[in-house]
Design a protein around this motif. Structure first.
Motif, PDB file in Angstrom:
ATOM      1  N   ILE A 686     -19.667   7.777   8.505  1.00  0.00           N
ATOM      2  CA  ILE A 686     -18.735   6.831   6.935  1.00  0.00           C
ATOM      3  C   ILE A 686     -16.690   6.635   7.140  1.00  0.00           C
ATOM      4  O   ILE A 686     -16.468   7.917   7.781  1.00  0.00           O
ATOM      5  N   GLU A 687     -16.289   5.571   6.207  1.00  0.00           N
ATOM      6  CA  GLU A 687     -15.547   5.056   6.953  1.00  0.00           C
ATOM      7  C   GLU A 687     -14.539   5.211   5.935  1.00  0.00           C
ATOM      8  O   GLU A 687     -15.341   5.846   4.756  1.00  0.00           O
ATOM      9  N   VAL A 688     -13.383   5.140   5.382  1.00  0.00           N
ATOM     10  CA  VAL A 688     -12.714   4.967   4.129  1.00  0.00           C
ATOM     11  C   VAL A 688     -12.934   3.731   3.318  1.00  0.00           C
ATOM     12  O   VAL A 688     -12.741   4.310   2.474  1.00  0.00           O
ATOM     13  N   ALA A 689     -13.440   2.627   3.604  1.00  0.00           N
ATOM     14  CA  ALA A 689     -14.106   1.957   1.985  1.00  0.00           C
ATOM     15  C   ALA A 689     -14.875   2.849   1.553  1.00  0.00           C
ATOM     16  O   ALA A 689     -15.616   2.547   0.863  1.00  0.00           O
ATOM     17  N   GLN A 690     -16.029   3.501   2.731  1.00  0.00           N
ATOM     18  CA  GLN A 690     -16.913   4.431   1.795  1.00  0.00           C
ATOM     19  C   GLN A 690     -16.594   5.154   1.033  1.00  0.00           C
ATOM     20  O   GLN A 690     -17.007   5.769   0.095  1.00  0.00           O
ATOM     21  N   GLU A 691     -15.554   6.314   1.817  1.00  0.00           N
ATOM     22  CA  GLU A 691     -14.976   7.166   1.267  1.00  0.00           C
ATOM     23  C   GLU A 691     -14.232   6.850  -0.048  1.00  0.00           C
ATOM     24  O   GLU A 691     -14.240   8.125  -0.786  1.00  0.00           O
ATOM     25  N   ALA A 692     -14.021   5.935  -0.189  1.00  0.00           N
ATOM     26  CA  ALA A 692     -13.330   5.354  -1.513  1.00  0.00           C
ATOM     27  C   ALA A 692     -14.333   5.186  -2.685  1.00  0.00           C
ATOM     28  O   ALA A 692     -14.275   5.883  -4.162  1.00  0.00           O
ATOM     29  N   GLY A 693     -15.568   5.208  -2.457  1.00  0.00           N
ATOM     30  CA  GLY A 693     -16.718   4.666  -3.388  1.00  0.00           C
ATOM     31  C   GLY A 693     -17.351   5.893  -4.067  1.00  0.00           C
ATOM     32  O   GLY A 693     -17.305   6.777  -5.431  1.00  0.00           O
ATOM     33  N   LEU A 705     -16.955  21.046   4.521  1.00  0.00           N
ATOM     34  CA  LEU A 705     -17.092  19.130   4.632  1.00  0.00           C
ATOM     35  C   LEU A 705     -17.428  19.154   6.279  1.00  0.00           C
ATOM     36  O   LEU A 705     -15.877  19.783   7.234  1.00  0.00           O
ATOM     37  N   VAL A 706     -18.163  18.432   6.488  1.00  0.00           N
ATOM     38  CA  VAL A 706     -18.329  17.854   7.783  1.00  0.00           C
ATOM     39  C   VAL A 706     -17.724  17.197   8.113  1.00  0.00           C
ATOM     40  O   VAL A 706     -18.087  15.541   7.647  1.00  0.00           O
ATOM     41  N   VAL A 707     -16.467  17.047   8.869  1.00  0.00           N
ATOM     42  CA  VAL A 707     -15.441  15.881   8.901  1.00  0.00           C
ATOM     43  C   VAL A 707     -16.181  14.154   9.373  1.00  0.00           C
ATOM     44  O   VAL A 707     -17.216  14.126  10.571  1.00  0.00           O
ATOM     45  N   PRO A 708     -16.111  13.387   8.511  1.00  0.00           N
ATOM     46  CA  PRO A 708     -16.195  12.026   8.595  1.00  0.00           C
ATOM     47  C   PRO A 708     -16.735  11.704  10.263  1.00  0.00           C
ATOM     48  O   PRO A 708     -15.177  11.848  11.012  1.00  0.00           O
ATOM     49  N   HIS A 709     -17.083  10.949  10.685  1.00  0.00           N
ATOM     50  CA  HIS A 709     -16.751  10.599  12.010  1.00  0.00           C
ATOM     51  C   HIS A 709     -15.829  11.137  13.600  1.00  0.00           C
ATOM     52  O   HIS A 709     -15.042  10.834  13.491  1.00  0.00           O
ATOM     53  N   HIS A 710     -16.619  12.127  13.218  1.00  0.00           N
ATOM     54  CA  HIS A 710     -15.665  13.384  14.510  1.00  0.00           C
ATOM     55  C   HIS A 710     -14.423  13.535  14.303  1.00  0.00           C
ATOM     56  O   HIS A 710     -13.744  13.777  15.522  1.00  0.00           O
ATOM     57  N   GLY A 711     -14.312  13.439  13.343  1.00  0.00           N
ATOM     58  CA  GLY A 711     -12.354  12.826  13.376  1.00  0.00           C
ATOM     59  C   GLY A 711     -11.751  11.616  13.714  1.00  0.00           C
ATOM     60  O   GLY A 711     -10.120  11.917  14.309  1.00  0.00           O
ATOM     61  N   SER A 712     -12.151  10.792  13.373  1.00  0.00           N
ATOM     62  CA  SER A 712     -12.065   9.271  13.574  1.00  0.00           C
ATOM     63  C   SER A 712     -10.659   9.206  12.604  1.00  0.00           C
ATOM     64  O   SER A 712     -11.009   9.431  11.379  1.00  0.00           O
ATOM     65  N   LYS A 713      -9.371   8.199  12.735  1.00  0.00           N
ATOM     66  CA  LYS A 713      -8.847   8.072  12.026  1.00  0.00           C
ATOM     67  C   LYS A 713      -9.166   6.685  11.365  1.00  0.00           C
ATOM     68  O   LYS A 713      -8.001   6.449   9.745  1.00  0.00           O
ATOM     69  N   THR A 714     -10.362   5.988  11.561  1.00  0.00           N
ATOM     70  CA  THR A 714     -10.791   5.285  10.385  1.00  0.00           C
ATOM     71  C   THR A 714     -11.383   5.735   9.267  1.00  0.00           C
ATOM     72  O   THR A 714     -11.648   5.625   7.967  1.00  0.00           O
ATOM     73  N   SER A 715     -11.058   8.024   9.325  1.00  0.00           N
ATOM     74  CA  SER A 715     -11.839   8.325   8.356  1.00  0.00           C
ATOM     75  C   SER A 715     -11.277   9.509   7.784  1.00  0.00           C
ATOM     76  O   SER A 715      -9.670   9.275   7.843  1.00  0.00           O
ATOM     77  N   SER A 716     -11.855   9.967   7.196  1.00  0.00           N
ATOM     78  CA  SER A 716     -10.922  11.203   6.439  1.00  0.00           C
ATOM     79  C   SER A 716      -9.098  10.877   5.542  1.00  0.00           C
ATOM     80  O   SER A 716      -8.209  11.435   5.417  1.00  0.00           O
TER      81      SER A 716
END
Length: 793
Positions: A686-693, A705-716
């Motif tokens: 999941i990315e930032v938009a889904q995280e906000a929801g 927490l298993v970090v979203p998207h392997h620690g990509s800058k588009t998440s967390s």
């Protein structure tokens, strides 16, 4: 002498259990002190006739010497490893292709011996051997490369063994996955002498690779490659050509993955590699031929007895066969064993069988101490010891009556299979229940028909077609046996004490004793057979984030159920995380999956799913994409179930997102696991938009927490991390992956909040358990060894 041999084995074994190497000078001091014990024994103990004390002194002296020399060799080898400062940089290499290249879907893999290396005009030092990949016309996936490279169709004629080349490469240290009961890739490369891996830079802006010379080195490897090429050209069927190439030139990678599964399920995998059985059979046949020819000449017999000539010729020709077939570790062990037995016979010395067996074992360990950590070492030497201990000559006396040869053959197979079953269960967690009939067919078929015909095909290529027919007939029977529902019996991995007791029980049942005594060995085997791995208590759960490289696979267990969240990446053609990591791990843990949840369709999350599902019959499939859900169920927000006092709740995606779309990350399934006291959140990509929801729902708070998207800058995002407020965050990513995961800015965000971040390159598999004081551990810290790569912080 026996005390000295035991000392060699003991000293080597102790050194192999060191977690870190000492200075080479410390080992040198230990080695220098060994002669003091020899002198003390010779001057003092022998003069006083203290025979028992003298034997202990010999054992201690040789143990000290073996420990020191193994440590010195390891320290010297480690000193030549790749400098971390050179990882990921463009290097201009000149050197020689040191072994047969292996073709795969995207290009070629080969071993390279560099003569020189240049970085920005300056000479740099590299290890003596490196493994390289040369990508062809397609760009490798993240799972293939592990580092940044986009290939272009500039692969000239494929590199061949013995050729000198100059090209640009990028290298990294040897780094493998470290999981519970998993294959130790770093140890395997250590034994091979390889200290770096990398790929040839083949892009449009890179200097063009240059072939400098052909046929300048490694003549045996060149010859083997030529023979392999002739086999592949003559036999279009990959099943037959792969097996024949494996038997003739030792190219086991030529065997198809599905065929390997058949061989393992039927217990005949040892026959399709260049094993001790092949080398021994070849030595026996060679000795008979040499002896027969030698006896034809009285002049030769007067100068050397035919018996001695046959022995020397058999061992010598077996050595040539072993070299031609790649001189793998099993072949090396067998040649050493044959040489030791041959020297004893030539000297007229008659040792009792335990001493002969121990001498062969110690000789192998002196040459390669790290062989003691390989399953094949123990299987081969325990099998030989069993035949000695059960009085094989007594079995052969039955050959005097009609059918005696068959009786002897089946009794031999029965004895070895019975005694090795506990060891097989310990080493592999499974044993073939069809192994005896499969071996009854395959041993004579392969050793007396297929292998000799395949070898003679080097001189008479027409025999390869006939051999292919024999192979196809054999495979029909083996495939039928492997397809039986009860063909393979799997058990959980037992601890060492249970394995030792069970092995002794196998010896007792195999020895020539009255049956009233043999049955006493049966209870000794039961701990291995019935062993069950500890599971969480009712109302608790644990999480195991597997080390699968650049991908995701997380095992969640309660007291009576198990769920796998994602199944890791596909590494390449015929290789994936399910087959290489997850299936062996689940088997060793004794886990039967209830559910496999695939968060989304990206290959680094679903690549291992077919192998997991093939092993785990009856597993429910849950996913976010329709093509997988045809045989399972679509996951959607609001789904909830309870196992053993633990709640599982799907938080994402909402039903309206379960439509075909280009960005599958947004539709990732998100799973929340909680027992009311501890919680874990598994997020997919999941990315930032889904995280906000999700943050707005107030349902995502978790300890792990298993970090979203392997620690990509588009998440967390900061909002998401504040909502989850985890104590521990786990990043599943590949070492030096081409995406740069985890992003440094993302890691800073976690550290600002005091969250402990564990990533699989540094940690290996991460184990976490619920409770009032949740505990997290790293597999690399649980079982450290000095040959394991230490990732720079």
């Amino acid at each position: 002498m026996t005390a000295a041999l035991w000392g060699i084995l003991l000293g080597s074994a102790v050194q192999l259990h060191q977690t870190a190497l000492w200075s080479i000078w410390i080992y040198a001091a230990f080695a220098a002190s060994a002669p003091l014990l020899f002198g003390f024994n010779a001057i003092y103990l022998n003069s006083l006739a203290h025979h028992s004390a003298s034997r202990w002194c010999w054992l201690a002296a040789f143990a000290l010497l073996a420990f020191a020399t193994t440590g010195m060799r390891a320290s010297h080898f480690e000193s030549r490893t790749l400098s971390p400062a050179l990882e990921g940089l463009d290097l201009r290499l000149t050197g020689t292709v040191a072994a047969m290249p292996q073709a795969f879907a995207l290009g070629e893999r080969f071993r390279f011996a560099p003569d020189s290396a240049i970085r920005a005009g300056q000479a740099v030092t590299l290890p003596a051997l490196i493994d390289l990949t040369w990508y062809g016309s397609q760009a490798p996936s993240s799972e293939e490369s592990g580092a940044g490279v986009l290939a272009s169709p500039r692969l000239p004629a494929a590199p061949r063994a013995g050729e000198r080349w100059q090209f640009s490469v990028r290298l990294k240290a040897v780094h493998g996955s470290v999981n519970p009961y998993g294959f130790d890739y770093e140890l395997w490369q250590w034994e091979q002498g390889v200290q770096a891996t990398g790929y040839v830079r083949n892009g449009a802006s890179d200097p063009l690779p240059v072939r400098l010379a052909t046929g300048v080195g490694y003549p045996m490897a060149r010859w083997r490659e030529q023979v392999r090429q002739r086999i592949m050209e003559r036999l279009p069927d990959p099943q037959s050509s792969g097996l024949i190439a494996a038997l003739v030139v030792g190219d086991q990678r030529a065997i198809d993955r599905d065929d390997w599964l058949v061989f393992r399920a039927t217990g005949v995998a040892h026959l399709v590699s260049i094993s001790g059985l092949h080398i021994t059979m070849f030595a026996w046949l060679a000795a008979r031929v040499v002896g027969w020819l030698w006896r034809r000449s009285s002049w030769l017999c007067l100068r050397l007895p035919a018996v001695h000539a046959a022995l020397l010729g058999g061992v010598g020709l077996a050595l040539f066969y072993a070299l031609f077939s790649g001189f793998g570790v099993p072949a090396q062990r067998t040649i050493l064993m044959l040489a030791c037995v041959g020297l004893l016979r030539l000297s007229g010395t008659r040792w009792p069988w335990p001493s002969v067996w121990l001498l062969a074992c110690a000789a192998v360990v002196v040459l390669d101490p790290w062989a003691m950590l390989q399953a094949g070492f123990w299987l081969s030497f325990v099998a030989v010891g069993i035949l000695f201990a059960t009085d094989y000559e007594a079995l052969k006396r039955h050959e005097n009556w009609a059918g005696g040869h068959f009786y002897t053959f089946f009794m031999e197979q029965w004895v070895i299979t019975l005694a090795l079953t506990p060891l097989s269960l310990l080493l592999f967690g499974q044993v073939s229940l069809v192994g005896i009939p499969a071996n009854a067919l395959a041993i004579p078929w392969i050793t007396l028909l297929v292998t000799p015909a395949a070898m003679l095909g080097v001189l008479l290529p027409g025999l390869w077609e006939m051999t292919a027919i024999a192979v196809s007939w054999m495979m029909l029977v083996l495939a039928w046996l492997a397809g039986l529902p009860w063909a393979v019996w799997s058990v959980a991995q037992a601890p060492l004490w249970a394995a030792v007791v069970a092995l002794l029980g196998g010896f007792v049942m195999a020895m020539r004793l009255p049956w009233s005594l043999r049955v006493l060995g049966l209870p000794m085997v039961l701990p291995v057979v019935w062993w069950q791995m500890p599971v969480p208590a009712w109302g608790e759960f644990d999480v195991l984030a597997a080390d699968v490289g650049q991908g995701s696979a997380v095992l969640v267990r309660t007291s009576g159920h198990a769920l796998m969240f994602d199944a890791g990446p596909r590494y390449g053609e015929g290789s994936d995380a399910g087959q290489r990591v997850l299936a062996p791990m689940l088997r060793a843990l004794g886990v039967q999956l209830d559910t496999l949840l695939l968060s989304h369709r990206d290959s680094d999350h679903v690549g291992g799913a077919p192998a997991v599902l093939a092993m785990q019959s009856g597993t429910t499939l849950l996913s976010s994409f329709a093509d997988a859900a045809e045989s399972g169920v679509l996951c959607r927000a609001g789904q909830h179930w309870r196992w053993d006092g633990v709640d599982f709740r799907v938080l994402h995606p909402p039903p309206e997102m379960l439509q075909p779309q280009r960005n599958t990350n947004a539709a990732s399934c998100v799973l929340h696991v909680s027992n009311g006291e501890s919680a874990a959140l598994l997020t997919g990509d999941i990315e930032v938009a889904q995280e906000a929801g999700l943050a707005a729902t107030n349902l995502v708070k978790a300890d792990l927490l298993v970090v979203p998207h392997h620690g990509s800058k588009t998440s967390s995002s900061a909002q998401f991390l504040d909502a989850v407020s985890p104590r521990v965050a786990v990043v599943q990513a590949g070492y030096r992956n081409r995406f740069g995961h985890p992003d440094p800015l993302v890691l800073a965000r976690y550290r600002e909040r005091g969250i402990l971040v564990l990533d699989t390159p540094h940690c290996g598999a991460v184990m976490w358990r619920s409770g009032s004081d949740p505990l997290s551990t790293c597999q690399r810290q649980q079982s450290p060894r000095y040959w394991h790569h230490r990732v720079p912080n």
